[in-house]
Design an enzyme around this catalytic site. Structure first.
Site, PDB file in Angstrom:
ATOM      1  N   ARG A  59       0.697  -1.292   0.220  1.00  0.00           N
ATOM      2  CA  ARG A  59       0.070   0.241  -0.053  1.00  0.00           C
ATOM      3  C   ARG A  59       1.095   1.017   0.702  1.00  0.00           C
ATOM      4  O   ARG A  59       0.226   2.016  -0.914  1.00  0.00           O
ATOM      5  CB  ARG A  59      -0.676   0.314   0.963  1.00  0.00           C
ATOM      6  N   LYS A  65     -19.923 -17.122  -0.672  1.00  0.00           N
ATOM      7  CA  LYS A  65     -21.799 -17.162  -0.119  1.00  0.00           C
ATOM      8  C   LYS A  65     -22.513 -16.252  -1.437  1.00  0.00           C
ATOM      9  O   LYS A  65     -21.835 -15.036  -1.565  1.00  0.00           O
ATOM     10  CB  LYS A  65     -21.696 -17.154   1.334  1.00  0.00           C
ATOM     11  N   GLY A 111      -9.904  -9.595  -1.246  1.00  0.00           N
ATOM     12  CA  GLY A 111      -8.887 -10.509  -0.889  1.00  0.00           C
ATOM     13  C   GLY A 111      -8.759 -11.581  -0.908  1.00  0.00           C
ATOM     14  O   GLY A 111      -7.826 -11.749  -1.211  1.00  0.00           O
ATOM     15  N   GLY A 126     -13.414  -3.570   0.322  1.00  0.00           N
ATOM     16  CA  GLY A 126     -14.860  -2.984   0.662  1.00  0.00           C
ATOM     17  C   GLY A 126     -14.781  -2.538  -0.466  1.00  0.00           C
ATOM     18  O   GLY A 126     -15.915  -2.278  -1.291  1.00  0.00           O
TER      19      GLY A 126
HETATM   20  P1  ADP Z   1     -13.148 -12.483  -1.923  1.00  0.00           P
HETATM   21  O1  ADP Z   1     -12.285 -12.177  -0.891  1.00  0.00           O
HETATM   22  O2  ADP Z   1     -12.247 -12.203  -3.338  1.00  0.00           O
HETATM   23  O3  ADP Z   1     -14.166 -11.284  -2.236  1.00  0.00           O
HETATM   24  P2  ADP Z   1     -14.867 -14.439  -1.127  1.00  0.00           P
HETATM   25  O4  ADP Z   1     -14.667 -13.829   0.982  1.00  0.00           O
HETATM   26  O5  ADP Z   1     -15.642 -14.363  -1.147  1.00  0.00           O
HETATM   27  O6  ADP Z   1     -13.574 -14.173  -2.053  1.00  0.00           O
HETATM   28  O7  ADP Z   1     -15.101 -15.737  -0.582  1.00  0.00           O
HETATM   29  C1  ADP Z   1     -13.437 -16.398  -0.836  1.00  0.00           C
HETATM   30  C2  ADP Z   1     -13.600 -18.199   0.005  1.00  0.00           C
HETATM   31  O8  ADP Z   1     -15.132 -18.914  -0.631  1.00  0.00           O
HETATM   32  C3  ADP Z   1     -12.804 -19.073  -0.137  1.00  0.00           C
HETATM   33  O9  ADP Z   1     -12.008 -19.158   1.892  1.00  0.00           O
HETATM   34  C4  ADP Z   1     -12.951 -20.001  -0.249  1.00  0.00           C
HETATM   35  O10 ADP Z   1     -12.396 -21.593   0.079  1.00  0.00           O
HETATM   36  C5  ADP Z   1     -14.399 -19.813  -0.479  1.00  0.00           C
HETATM   37  N1  ADP Z   1     -15.020 -21.622  -1.326  1.00  0.00           N
HETATM   38  C6  ADP Z   1     -14.954 -21.215  -2.855  1.00  0.00           C
HETATM   39  N2  ADP Z   1     -15.855 -22.232  -3.496  1.00  0.00           N
HETATM   40  C7  ADP Z   1     -15.885 -23.160  -2.108  1.00  0.00           C
HETATM   41  C8  ADP Z   1     -17.174 -24.296  -2.120  1.00  0.00           C
HETATM   42  N3  ADP Z   1     -17.142 -24.532  -3.329  1.00  0.00           N
HETATM   43  N4  ADP Z   1     -17.309 -24.362  -0.928  1.00  0.00           N
HETATM   44  C9  ADP Z   1     -16.357 -23.817  -0.057  1.00  0.00           C
HETATM   45  N5  ADP Z   1     -15.828 -22.650   0.160  1.00  0.00           N
HETATM   46  C10 ADP Z   1     -15.634 -21.822  -0.861  1.00  0.00           C
END
Ligand code: ADP
Ligand code: MG
Length: 403
Positions: free
Chosen positions: A42, A203, A361, A384
């Site tokens: 950063r 999710k 992230g 965010g």
């Molecule tokens: P970002 O931080 O890039 O916005 P998220 O926090 O929404 O991404 O999601 C990342 C998480 O989703 C990871 O920890 C990954 O392990 C989990 N994940 C991805 N696919 C699956 C799955 N099929 N079942 C459970 N967890 C999953």
């Protein structure tokens, strides 16, 4: 091109900046381990802005928050803990000033020579910061001649140092902010079609607003990760014991209907990688059609056939925006779909046939794991703020910079 002022407009608006005081909002919320900074990405991002202003003869005062002190002084969250890292990256001496306004700041400005750099204390030590209190913002602005915001990652907050102050002083986007806004504009606000969006992660509930915004804007919505399970369940697929938000199947159907009407194709996996237990290389791991998932299995990654088809979709596209991994990439072999699709996107970007912007992230971690982060057109580390931008929201810190 854009409707925000940049450092290129300083000459016209401010004139010669020699001896002028620049208040520069940066992101110094650095990862720490036992009192020392572990990652200076950063600081590196804002170094060009800071050095450009200093080299032009301005007295540069850095403004930043650190952690969540909730409006009180807290020595464990002093921005001074980042001072050594900031000096290292800039290759200059930086004066720490333990206030953000008042006589101490005024006297420090008197000591600074033209081109010198000062670091003000954690803005969040004062309740006026997060309350976006006008009087607090006025107190900070009183010591500056102009304001530069170089912290896109904090721009989704309407705080005194990100929004309030921009209304009180002539304001400009710093070089990192300018780069980020230009990249995001090219990816979603005025993209070259066809546009694909990859949305993955754990999710649906955490990314509902993102999905709803994207279906109206992109031609291909590629859904992977745990959130794909909810969409598959909505289509009547039995997802076994996969992570799935069964209470959101109506919402998933509504999103797919909206996509239909908007001419957006929703891509869900038709083969998947499943296992009975979630562990590295479990003996039960296998690849199957989505209709063959057993009651005691969970979907942990998108399958190879679907990944190949998705790669073909990307080949027809000019623009890609990506948030969220396709599978549980932290655990082998459930990283394969993310790595393979990331490599395809990276190769297309390198060949100049795709503009690719990614953020989030875990997404940044996944692209680093795939070894291709450097080949994407732009990677946002803003978390965010990046997600709120993907939701189509106007970020207050960006809106305040509009000329
Ligand atoms: P970002 O931080 O890039 O916005 P998220 O926090 O929404 O991404 O999601 C990342 C998480 O989703 C990871 O920890 C990954 O392990 C989990 N994940 C991805 N696919 C699956 C799955 N099929 N079942 C459970 N967890 C999953
Ligand atoms: Mg995450």
């Amino acid at each position: 091109m854009s409707n925000f002022r940049t450092l290129d407009d300083l000459g016209t608006v401010i004139g010669d900046v020699t001896g002028k005081v620049a208040l520069v909002r940066v992101d110094l919320n650095l990862p720490m381990d036992g009192g020392s900074v572990t990652d200076t990405t950063r600081v590196q991002a804002s170094a060009p802005t800071i050095l450009e202003l200093a080299d032009a003869g301005a007295k540069v005062l850095l403004l930043a928050h650190f952690g969540r002190p909730r409006g009180e002084r807290n020595s464990t969250m002093s921005v001074s803990m980042t001072l050594d890292a900031v000096e290292d990256v800039l290759g200059r001496e930086v004066m720490f000033i333990p206030e953000v306004q008042g006589p101490v700041v005024e006297q420090s400005i008197g000591i600074l020579r033209n081109g010198d750099i000062g670091l003000l204390e954690n803005t969040r030590f004062w309740p006026g910061e997060e309350a976006n209190d006008e009087e607090f913002a006025r107190g900070i602005a009183a010591n500056g001649d102009f304001y530069v915001n170089d912290a896109f990652s904090a721009a989704h907050r309407a705080h005194a140092s990100t929004e309030g102050i921009a209304k009180l002083l002539p304001s400009f986007a710093g070089r990192a902010m300018e780069k980020e806004l230009t990249a995001l504009e090219a990816a979603l606000d005025k993209p070259e079609p066809p546009v694909a969006a990859v949305v993955g992660g754990a999710k649906v509930s955490s990314k509902l607003a993102v999905l709803e915004n994207l279906v109206g804007k992109v031609q291909h919505l590629i859904i992977g990760g745990g959130m794909a399970n909810t969409f598959l369940a909505a289509r009547g697929v039995d997802v076994g014991k996969s992570l799935c938000e069964h209470d959101l199947t109506d919402t998933a159907n509504a999103i797919m209907d909206k996509a239909d009407h908007a001419g957006c194709t929703v891509h869900l996996p038709y083969d998947v990688v499943v296992a009975k237990d979630f562990a590295a290389n479990p003996p039960s791991v296998r690849t199957c059609n989505v209709h063959e998932v057993a009651a005691d299995e969970m979907i942990l990654d998108v399958g190879p056939q679907a990944v190949e088809a998705l790669g073909d979709v990307l080949k027809t596209c000019k623009t890609l925006v990506w948030n969220g991994p396709m599978g549980a990439f932290e655990t082998e072999p459930f990283d394969e779909a993310t790595v393979a699709l990331a490599k395809t996107a990276a190769a297309l970007s390198k060949a100049d046939s795709l503009i690719s912007v990614a953020g989030g992230g875990d997404t940044v971690a996944a692209l680093n794991h795939a070894g291709v982060a450097g080949d994407f057109s732009y990677i946002s580390t803003a978390g965010g703020a990046f997600l709120e931008w993907m939701e189509g929201r106007e970020l207050p810190g960006v809106a305040a910079l509009k000329a």
